[in-house]
Design an enzyme around this catalytic site. Sequence first.
Site, PDB file in Angstrom:
ATOM      1  N   ARG A 224      22.846  58.489 117.434  1.00  0.00           N
ATOM      2  CA  ARG A 224      23.540  58.802 118.679  1.00  0.00           C
ATOM      3  C   ARG A 224      23.901  60.281 118.677  1.00  0.00           C
ATOM      4  NH1 ARG A 224      21.603  54.946 120.277  1.00  0.00           N
ATOM      5  NH2 ARG A 224      22.540  52.990 120.966  1.00  0.00           N
ATOM      6  N   HIS A 272      15.579  60.417 124.017  1.00  0.00           N
ATOM      7  CA  HIS A 272      16.104  59.092 123.608  1.00  0.00           C
ATOM      8  C   HIS A 272      15.063  57.983 123.824  1.00  0.00           C
ATOM      9  CE1 HIS A 272      19.969  56.508 123.078  1.00  0.00           C
ATOM     10  NE2 HIS A 272      18.908  55.926 122.523  1.00  0.00           N
TER      11      HIS A 272
END
Length: 309
Positions: A224, A272
């Site tokens: 993350r 991502h």
Amino acid sequence: MALLFISKNDSPSDWQEALASLEPELEFKIWPDLGKPSEIEVALVWNHPAGALGLLPNLKLIQSLGAGIDHVLTDPRLPKNVPIARLVDTELTRQMVEYVVLAVLNRHRRIDELRRAQLSGDWQVIQPVPIGRSRVGLLGFGHMGQAASNALVNLGFNVTVWTRTPRSAGSLTSYHGSEGFPEVLQTSDILICLLPLTPKTHGLLNAKAFAALPAEAYVINVARGAHLVDEDLLAAIDNGHLSGAWLDVFDEEPLPPDHSFWAHPQIVMTPHLAALTVASSAATQVINNLRLVRTGKPPQNLVNPEIGY
Ligand code: NDP
């Protein structure tokens, strides 16, 4: 009974089709169309609006559409006592392994430097270090970490792992807890972050951690964005201590257009996508979980909100 789908990233039609093939009776609702909120048993979510799940009085399961759960636990109005499950899926894990191997081999074979040499018309031969001398530190040895580590060990890399609790990692060296963190850092020529985002792991990839890495270490963050302190990474690369970084995740997504990561010659970025959920693969787990919670049993891959993963 009904399922509520809340995600801007995933395809509702793919999920509707995959779920209907397993449980034709299940009504498929797409946020913000709740129909009768009392009929919704399961919420299938990715980055839901805060408070949305509190509108569902008979909710039996909050099911994440991905392996991470930080996007659910950050909702301050999350209903209490509804089990939360994350996805553990072979397709998701396979994609992550593929991606981590790509990023590690890119650094190991110095492809970025070779590409820069190519663009300058420079026939530059770079001898790679023998693979067994290339030390990889893996932060997180869960489903993704274990699979990535197996692939890297099979290629010949020297892998060390770091976890929260003491873990047996077979023949690999393993460290755990805050006292083990400097140990894994000092032997990581390539550092990979595969941790869940929790209050304890937030901002862990910072100036102090980078200073503890060997000279010319390379950082790969596939977990993350908030694990990483962006300006500390840029400083450590720009002062020559780190050789570069490969980043798939960002604190703000999409990354703002004026962010220094975009054009940095020593940073590889992807938006991502290291491992993207495939509905046809993951739907079985969602339906199995629904069946489990209907009979009062805990779902598979139940999250512990106290520890955050
Ligand atoms: P798991 O929950 O299976 O594993 C988590 C690992 O992290 C465990 O080994 C755990 O330790 C360790 N850990 C947790 N907290 C700490 C801590 N405070 N200190 C040290 N170690 C810690 O997760 P997965 O492997 O399934 O996924 C990992 C993460 O990957 C996800 O949370 C998500 O953020 C990210 N991800 C990113 C994707 C992408 O496309 N970029 C796609 C999918 C996932 P222990 O073994 O002791 O419990």
